[in-house]
Design an enzyme around this catalytic site. Structure first.
Site, mmCIF file in Angstrom:
data_model
loop_
_atom_site.group_PDB
_atom_site.id
_atom_site.type_symbol
_atom_site.label_atom_id
_atom_site.label_comp_id
_atom_site.label_asym_id
_atom_site.label_seq_id
_atom_site.Cartn_x
_atom_site.Cartn_y
_atom_site.Cartn_z
ATOM 1 N N GLU A 172 -58.400 43.960 63.314
ATOM 2 C CA GLU A 172 -59.441 44.115 62.290
ATOM 3 C C GLU A 172 -60.685 43.418 62.829
ATOM 4 O OE1 GLU A 172 -59.340 45.692 59.344
ATOM 5 O OE2 GLU A 172 -57.247 46.300 59.433
ATOM 6 N N CYS A 214 -67.622 40.885 57.123
ATOM 7 C CA CYS A 214 -67.472 41.882 58.193
ATOM 8 C C CYS A 214 -67.996 43.262 57.793
ATOM 9 C CB CYS A 214 -66.011 41.984 58.612
ATOM 10 S SG CYS A 214 -64.933 42.405 57.243
HETATM 11 P P1 NAD Z 1 -63.234 34.950 66.201
HETATM 12 O O1 NAD Z 1 -62.863 36.150 66.984
HETATM 13 O O2 NAD Z 1 -64.102 33.939 66.819
HETATM 14 O O3 NAD Z 1 -61.922 34.156 65.721
HETATM 15 C C1 NAD Z 1 -60.841 34.801 65.100
HETATM 16 C C2 NAD Z 1 -59.554 34.056 65.423
HETATM 17 O O4 NAD Z 1 -59.331 34.086 66.830
HETATM 18 C C3 NAD Z 1 -59.549 32.597 65.008
HETATM 19 O O5 NAD Z 1 -58.311 32.323 64.409
HETATM 20 C C4 NAD Z 1 -59.727 31.840 66.309
HETATM 21 O O6 NAD Z 1 -59.066 30.612 66.331
HETATM 22 C C5 NAD Z 1 -59.123 32.789 67.337
HETATM 23 N N1 NAD Z 1 -59.787 32.716 68.633
HETATM 24 C C6 NAD Z 1 -61.096 32.485 68.883
HETATM 25 N N2 NAD Z 1 -61.354 32.534 70.213
HETATM 26 C C7 NAD Z 1 -60.169 32.800 70.815
HETATM 27 C C8 NAD Z 1 -59.759 32.960 72.171
HETATM 28 N N3 NAD Z 1 -60.643 32.856 73.167
HETATM 29 N N4 NAD Z 1 -58.462 33.230 72.435
HETATM 30 C C9 NAD Z 1 -57.576 33.332 71.430
HETATM 31 N N5 NAD Z 1 -57.896 33.181 70.124
HETATM 32 C C10 NAD Z 1 -59.173 32.917 69.819
HETATM 33 O O7 NAD Z 1 -63.852 35.514 64.841
HETATM 34 P P2 NAD Z 1 -64.479 34.723 63.642
HETATM 35 O O8 NAD Z 1 -65.741 34.063 64.100
HETATM 36 O O9 NAD Z 1 -63.463 33.890 62.982
HETATM 37 O O10 NAD Z 1 -64.838 35.896 62.633
HETATM 38 C C11 NAD Z 1 -66.002 36.661 62.754
HETATM 39 C C12 NAD Z 1 -65.732 38.042 63.292
HETATM 40 O O11 NAD Z 1 -64.614 38.606 62.648
HETATM 41 C C13 NAD Z 1 -66.861 38.996 63.027
HETATM 42 O O12 NAD Z 1 -67.037 39.807 64.147
HETATM 43 C C14 NAD Z 1 -66.377 39.810 61.851
HETATM 44 O O13 NAD Z 1 -66.955 41.086 61.745
HETATM 45 C C15 NAD Z 1 -64.927 39.894 62.137
HETATM 46 N N6 NAD Z 1 -64.192 40.107 60.906
HETATM 47 C C16 NAD Z 1 -63.542 41.271 60.728
HETATM 48 C C17 NAD Z 1 -62.885 41.499 59.538
HETATM 49 C C18 NAD Z 1 -62.157 42.784 59.283
HETATM 50 O O14 NAD Z 1 -61.411 42.843 58.309
HETATM 51 N N7 NAD Z 1 -62.318 43.804 60.090
HETATM 52 C C19 NAD Z 1 -62.868 40.523 58.560
HETATM 53 C C20 NAD Z 1 -63.544 39.340 58.802
HETATM 54 C C21 NAD Z 1 -64.200 39.127 59.971
#
Ligand code: NAD
Length: 458
Positions: free
Chosen positions: A211, A245
Site C-alpha cells: 500500500e 496518502c
Molecule cells: P516509510 O516507507 O518511510 O515507512 C513505512 C514503514 O517502513 C515504517 O514502519 C518504517 O519503519 C519502515 N521502513 C522505513 N525505511 C525502511 C527501510 N529502509 N527498510 C525497511 N523498512 C523501512 O513511509 P512513511 O513515511 O511511514 O509513510 C508515508 C508514505 O506512506 C507516503 O508515501 C504515503 O503515501 C504512504 N502511505 C500509503 C498508504 C496507503 O494506504 N496506500 C497509507 C499511508 C501512507
C-alpha cells in the site's frame, strides 16, 4: 544490533500449523478481544497520538478508531460466509465432478505500518489477517513513538506472542524482520521502501500487499459545483495537515473557472480555521518533514498561506498558483498542507499530462457531466477515487482499497482485506464410478473427436 526474530517466526508457524487459528469461532473470539482492548484503551490512544503530532480526539476517533471498529464488526458478521467453501460450476470435461474453492489462511503474516494514521494503518490489516485465520507480527511505524509503544503494550500484554505480537523498531528491526520466511507481508509506506520490501519478499517468494503513495490529482472542470468542490478539497487536503496518502496532491483546473474557484477555495480555508490553536489541525510529524515541505514552497507562487512555526511544527495550509509540472512541488508526493494549482485549456491535454506520471493512488474529478466522469475514469489508471468528493471512498468497505503500478500492489478493506491474507485453494472432486477411457492411451481418432467435442471445438 537488532534482535533475531527467527524464533518468533518459528513459534508462529508452529502455532499456525497446529490448526488453532483456523476455526471461525477462534477468529471471532480474537476480533472481539481486540475490539475490547482498543475500546478500553481509547483515552490512552488519544493521549499517545496527541503527544506524537497533536491529533485531536475527534480525528483519532473518526479516522483511526471508527474505521477499525467498523472493520472488526463487518469481519465478525461476514466471516462465516467469507471463509466458507464455495461451490463453482464444473465443465463438461470433468463430468460428473464437483468443483470447490476453499479459502485458506496464508499462515504467518508480517504487517508493517506507516506513521500518518498509525492506529488505522496498523490495526486494519491486522483485523483482516486475524479474520482470515493467520498469525500476525505487527511492526508499527517508529516515527510516532508514543503510539507505537502503546500498540506494543496493548497487544503484547494481551495476546500470546505465537499468535499476535508487536515488534517495535525502525529500519534495522524491519530489515531483520524482512529477512525471515513469512507466509505473507503486508506493507504500508513509501514507494522507495515498498521496493525494498518487494525485493526482500522476492528472495523467499513471499506474497505481498504493498500500500504505497503517489501524486493524486483532483480535476476541477467547468460546470462543476465549485462551492461543494472547494469544501471537499479543503477538507481532504488539509485533514491530518495533508499527511494522508489519498489526499488530493494537486489541482488540475479548467482555466475558465480557476479565478472564481481559487477565491472560494481560500474563503473555505479561512472558514475551516487551520490555525495552530484549532484542536483539529495536526502538527507536521517531525523536523525532517518540516524541512522537506519548506523546500517545496516557491514564494512567488503562493496565493495563500506559506507561514510555519518550527517550534510547534505548525505548517499553514498553503496554496500555490500557476504551478507547472517542472516545479519542485510537482516532483514527488507532497504529503503535507501545500496545494499546487495547475490549469488546463483542454481536458484531453490535462489527462495526457497526468498519464505521463506514475499511476496515482487516487484521483478525484469534480463535474456534473457523465461524459467527463467516464472519460477520466476510463482514460486514467489509478488505485481508486471519487467523483465530486475526496478521500471518502476509503470509508466504504465494499470498495477494495489499494494502488496500481507504483502506487501499490493488491488491496484490502472488507472482503478484499480477507482476500489479501487468504489463499483460494481450488479443488476438483471426482467420483470413481465413472471413468471413461477417453483421456487414457492408446489414443485413437475417435477419442480425439470426442475430446474436441467435450472441449467445445467443432
Ligand atoms: P516509510 O516507507 O518511510 O515507512 C513505512 C514503514 O517502513 C515504517 O514502519 C518504517 O519503519 C519502515 N521502513 C522505513 N525505511 C525502511 C527501510 N529502509 N527498510 C525497511 N523498512 C523501512 O513511509 P512513511 O513515511 O511511514 O509513510 C508515508 C508514505 O506512506 C507516503 O508515501 C504515503 O503515501 C504512504 N502511505 C500509503 C498508504 C496507503 O494506504 N496506500 C497509507 C499511508 C501512507
Amino acid at each position: 544490533m537488532a534482535a533475531d526474530y527467527s524464533t518468533l517466526v518459528k513459534d508462529q508457524k508452529e502455532y499456525f500449523n497446529s490448526g488453532s487459528t483456523r476455526s471461525t469461532k477462534f477468529r471471532k473470539k480474537n476480533l472481539k478481544k481486540l475490539k475490547g482492548i482498543l475500546k478500553q484503551n481509547e483515552k490512552r490512544m488519544e493521549s499517545a497520538i496527541y503527544s506524537d503530532f497533536k491529533k485531536s480526539s475527534f480525528d483519532t476517533f473518526t479516522n483511526e478508531l471508527a474505521l477499525v471498529y467498523l472493520d472488526i464488526d463487518e469481519a465478525i458478521s461476514k466471516l462465516d460466509s467469507w471463509s466458507d467453501r464455495k461451490r463453482v460450476s464444473t465443465n463438461l470435461l470433468n463430468f460428473p465432478g464437483r468443483s470447490y474453492i476453499y479459502p485458506e489462511p496464508l499462515g504467518s503474516s508480517l504487517i508493517i505500518g506507516a506513521w500518518n494514521y498509525p492506529f488505522q494503518l496498523s490495526f486494519a490489516p491486522v483485523v483482516a489477517a486475524i479474520a482470515a485465520g493467520n498469525t500476525v507480527v505487527l511492526k508499527p511505524s517508529e516515527v510516532p513513538s508514543a503510539t507505537s509503544t502503546l500498540m506494543k503494550e496493548m497487544v503484547n500484554e494481551n495476546f500470546e506472542s505465537h499468535y499476535f505480537h508487536v515488534v517495535e523498531g525502525g529500519v534495522e528491526e524491519t530489515t531483520q524482520l524482512l529477512s525471515c520466511k513469512w507466509n505473507k507481508i503486508f506493507f504500508t509506506g513509501s514507494v522507495p521502501v515498498g521496493k525494498i520490501v518487494y525485493q526482500a519478499a522476492a528472495k523467499n517468494l513471499i506474497p505481498v500487499t504493498l500500500e504505497l503513495g503517489g501524486k493524486s490529482p483532483a480535476f476541477i472542470t467547468k460546470g462543476a459545483n465549485l462551492d461543494v468542490a472547494a469544501r471537499r478539497i479543503v477538507w481532504g487536503k488539509f485533514l491530518n495537515a495533508g499527511q494522508t496518502c489519498i489526499a488530493p496532491d494537486y489541482l488540475m483546473i479548467d482555466a475558465e473557472v480557476k479565478d472564481k474557484f481559487l477565491k472560494i477555495l481560500i474563503d473555505r480555508i479561512k472558514e475551516m480555521d487551520f490555525s495552530f490553536e484549532n484542536e483539529n489541525y495536526v502538527q507536521i510529524i517531525n523536523e525532517k518533514n518540516m524541512d522537506r515541505l519548506e523546500k517545496l514552497i516557491d514564494e512567488d507562487k503562493v496565493v495563500y498561506g506559506g507561514k510555519m512555526n518550527r517550534e510547534n511544527r505548525y505548517f499553514q495550509p498553503t496554496v500555490m498558483d500557476n504551478v507547472s509540472f517542472d516545479d519542485k512541488v510537482m516532483q514527488d508526493e507532497i504529503f503535507g498542507p501545500i496545494l499546487p494549482v495547475l490549469t488546463f485549456e483542454s481536458l484531453d491535454v490535462a489527462i495526457n499530462q497526468v498519464r505521463a506520471l506514475p499511476r496515482p493512488l487516487s484521483c478525484y474529478v469534480f463535474t456534473k457531466k457523465r461524459s467527463i466522469k467516464e472519460k477520466v475514469i476510463k482514460e486514467l489508471s489509478f488505485g481508486g477515487g471519487a467523483i465530486n468528493d475526496t478521500i471518502m471512498h476509503i470509508s466504504n468497505s465494499n470498495l477494495p482499497f489499494g494502488g496500481v503500478g507504483s502506487s501499490g500492489i493488491g488491496s484490502y478493506h472488507g472482503k478484499a482485506g480477507f482476500g489479501a491474507f487468504t489463499h483460494y485453494k481450488s479443488v476438483l472432486d471426482k467420483p470413481t464410478w465413472f471413468d471413461p477411457n477417453v483421456k487414457y492411451p492408446p489414443y485413437t481418432k475417435l477419442k480425439k473427436k470426442l475430446v474436441r467435442w467435450l472441449l467445445g471445438f467443432k
